[in-house]
Motif scaffolding. Structure first.
Motif, PDB file in Angstrom:
ATOM      1  N   ASP A  77       0.813  -1.216   0.000  1.00  0.00           N
ATOM      2  CA  ASP A  77       0.000   0.000   0.000  1.00  0.00           C
ATOM      3  C   ASP A  77       0.846   1.266   0.000  1.00  0.00           C
ATOM      4  O   ASP A  77       0.359   2.336  -0.380  1.00  0.00           O
ATOM      5  N   ARG A  78       2.101   1.142   0.447  1.00  0.00           N
ATOM      6  CA  ARG A  78       2.999   2.305   0.513  1.00  0.00           C
ATOM      7  C   ARG A  78       4.363   1.869  -0.023  1.00  0.00           C
ATOM      8  O   ARG A  78       4.957   0.916   0.493  1.00  0.00           O
ATOM      9  N   VAL A  79       4.853   2.587  -1.013  1.00  0.00           N
ATOM     10  CA  VAL A  79       6.127   2.243  -1.634  1.00  0.00           C
ATOM     11  C   VAL A  79       6.953   3.520  -1.819  1.00  0.00           C
ATOM     12  O   VAL A  79       6.520   4.463  -2.498  1.00  0.00           O
ATOM     13  N   TRP A  80       8.131   3.541  -1.231  1.00  0.00           N
ATOM     14  CA  TRP A  80       9.072   4.635  -1.445  1.00  0.00           C
ATOM     15  C   TRP A  80       9.860   4.345  -2.723  1.00  0.00           C
ATOM     16  O   TRP A  80      10.372   3.235  -2.899  1.00  0.00           O
ATOM     17  N   ILE A  81       9.936   5.316  -3.604  1.00  0.00           N
ATOM     18  CA  ILE A  81      10.652   5.162  -4.877  1.00  0.00           C
ATOM     19  C   ILE A  81      11.821   6.134  -4.852  1.00  0.00           C
ATOM     20  O   ILE A  81      11.622   7.362  -4.788  1.00  0.00           O
ATOM     21  N   ILE A  82      13.038   5.594  -4.879  1.00  0.00           N
ATOM     22  CA  ILE A  82      14.221   6.439  -4.661  1.00  0.00           C
ATOM     23  C   ILE A  82      15.271   6.244  -5.746  1.00  0.00           C
ATOM     24  O   ILE A  82      15.410   5.166  -6.322  1.00  0.00           O
ATOM     25  N   TRP A 106       4.731   6.585  -2.977  1.00  0.00           N
ATOM     26  CA  TRP A 106       3.491   6.234  -3.685  1.00  0.00           C
ATOM     27  C   TRP A 106       2.573   5.527  -2.711  1.00  0.00           C
ATOM     28  O   TRP A 106       3.006   4.654  -1.952  1.00  0.00           O
ATOM     29  N   GLU A 107       1.291   5.910  -2.729  1.00  0.00           N
ATOM     30  CA  GLU A 107       0.319   5.267  -1.850  1.00  0.00           C
ATOM     31  C   GLU A 107      -0.872   4.755  -2.644  1.00  0.00           C
ATOM     32  O   GLU A 107      -1.369   5.419  -3.555  1.00  0.00           O
ATOM     33  N   ARG A 108      -1.334   3.569  -2.270  1.00  0.00           N
ATOM     34  CA  ARG A 108      -2.489   2.960  -2.905  1.00  0.00           C
ATOM     35  C   ARG A 108      -3.773   3.551  -2.335  1.00  0.00           C
ATOM     36  O   ARG A 108      -3.870   3.836  -1.138  1.00  0.00           O
ATOM     37  N   ALA A 109      -4.751   3.749  -3.207  1.00  0.00           N
ATOM     38  CA  ALA A 109      -6.087   4.149  -2.785  1.00  0.00           C
ATOM     39  C   ALA A 109      -7.061   3.057  -3.200  1.00  0.00           C
ATOM     40  O   ALA A 109      -6.731   2.193  -4.021  1.00  0.00           O
ATOM     41  N   THR A 118       2.315  10.756  -2.968  1.00  0.00           N
ATOM     42  CA  THR A 118       1.806  11.608  -1.893  1.00  0.00           C
ATOM     43  C   THR A 118       2.889  12.392  -1.173  1.00  0.00           C
ATOM     44  O   THR A 118       2.582  13.268  -0.356  1.00  0.00           O
ATOM     45  N   ALA A 119       4.137  12.084  -1.428  1.00  0.00           N
ATOM     46  CA  ALA A 119       5.257  12.848  -0.874  1.00  0.00           C
ATOM     47  C   ALA A 119       6.389  12.781  -1.886  1.00  0.00           C
ATOM     48  O   ALA A 119       6.566  11.759  -2.550  1.00  0.00           O
ATOM     49  N   ALA A 120       7.135  13.865  -2.005  1.00  0.00           N
ATOM     50  CA  ALA A 120       8.219  13.879  -2.984  1.00  0.00           C
ATOM     51  C   ALA A 120       9.207  14.996  -2.675  1.00  0.00           C
ATOM     52  O   ALA A 120       8.812  16.083  -2.251  1.00  0.00           O
TER      53      ALA A 120
END
Length: 275
Positions: A77-82, A106-109, A118-120
């Motif tokens: 549901d929550r994945v940090w992409i770096i 990235w967050e799943r809805a 949702t954050a960057a």
């Protein structure tokens, strides 16, 4: 949103970009240069980011350019992409400002169409700045910016023509058509993060790319651009999709909203002409 009201995830993204940026700037003065410096920087920044995320968000998945892809992330549901160093070549040159650190969440809805970044944060360590979804966090004086006047990524403007940043080594075939459509000038610059930051910071007006990228190349830049009211889409105008199994995401347009129709139209016309 201001710095005082950032979400905890957004503050973490900014903090991670700053910490990795400081590490990379220190490495630049430690002796290695060129590809060796780039390789060391990639490894050490990746280790730092992974350790910090494991400590701060132990239940979240991570997709990193410098680590093996665990496809279990696709169901998370929550994945940090770096991307620990975006623009490794420019970083290794030692005096270029156009390289970056990318951190995005990235967050799943419930509705797949609502799943989103949702954050960057896009760290520009040579400038001591982190453009985020709300504003630019200035944390240090510029270092190693290649003598660019004004302390930015590009020299100050000398006219009113739009600037379109693009890859020097892989310019898209439609670049001239886009420049003509908006009455602009093509300006080579390194790093997807730096090019997007140039648009967001007002140093450029559009960024076009079709030479191949991956999710980690564009996630943080797109997250910042979208949150701050810019257009960030694929070259056919469709949305950018993240946390899908295939990490390849080969093309990107980031631009001022008022230029989007002209840019996407020129790309479409050029594609039709090539058929």
């Amino acid at each position: 949103m201001t710095a005082a009201t950032r979400t905890p995830d957004q503050q973490l993204a900014v903090d991670l970009a700053i910490e990795a940026g400081r590490l990379l700037v220190d490495l630049r003065s430690s002796g290695p240069t060129g590809r060796e410096l780039g390789d060391i920087g990639d490894r050490r920044a990746n280790t730092l980011l992974l350790e910090r995320l494991a400590a701060a968000r132990p239940d979240d998945a991570v997709l990193s350019e410098e680590s093996a892809d665990d496809l279990a992330r696709v169901d998370a549901d929550r994945v940090w992409i770096i991307d620990p160093v975006d623009g490794t070549r420019e970083y290794g040159l030692g005096d270029r400002p156009d390289w970056a650190v990318h951190v995005a969440l990235w967050e799943r809805a419930g509705d797949p169409a609502l799943s989103r970044l949702t954050a960057a944060a896009v760290g520009l360590p040579a400038l001591g700045v982190v453009p985020g979804v709300d504003d630019d966090e200035v944390y240090a004086a510029p270092v190693g910016n290649g003598g660019v006047d004004g302390g930015g990524l590009l020299p100050p403007r000398t006219g009113s023509r739009p600037r379109i940043v693009l890859s020097a080594s892989r310019p898209p075939r439609f670049a001239d058509a886009v420049a003509e459509a908006v009455g602009g000038d093509l300006v080579p610059l390194g790093s997807a993060g730096a090019k997007t930051a140039a648009v967001v910071r007002g140093e450029a007006d559009a960024y076009i790319h079709a030479g191949g990228q991956y999710q980690w190349d564009s996630a943080a830049p797109a997250g910042v651009a979208l949150a701050r009211g810019f257009v960030a889409v694929r070259i056919d105008g469709t949305p950018l999709e993240y946390n899908v199994s295939d990490t390849y995401l080969p093309d990107l347009v980031v631009c001022r909203a008022d230029l989007a129709d002209a840019i996407l139209g020129a790309i479409a016309d050029e594609g039709a002409a090539k058929r």
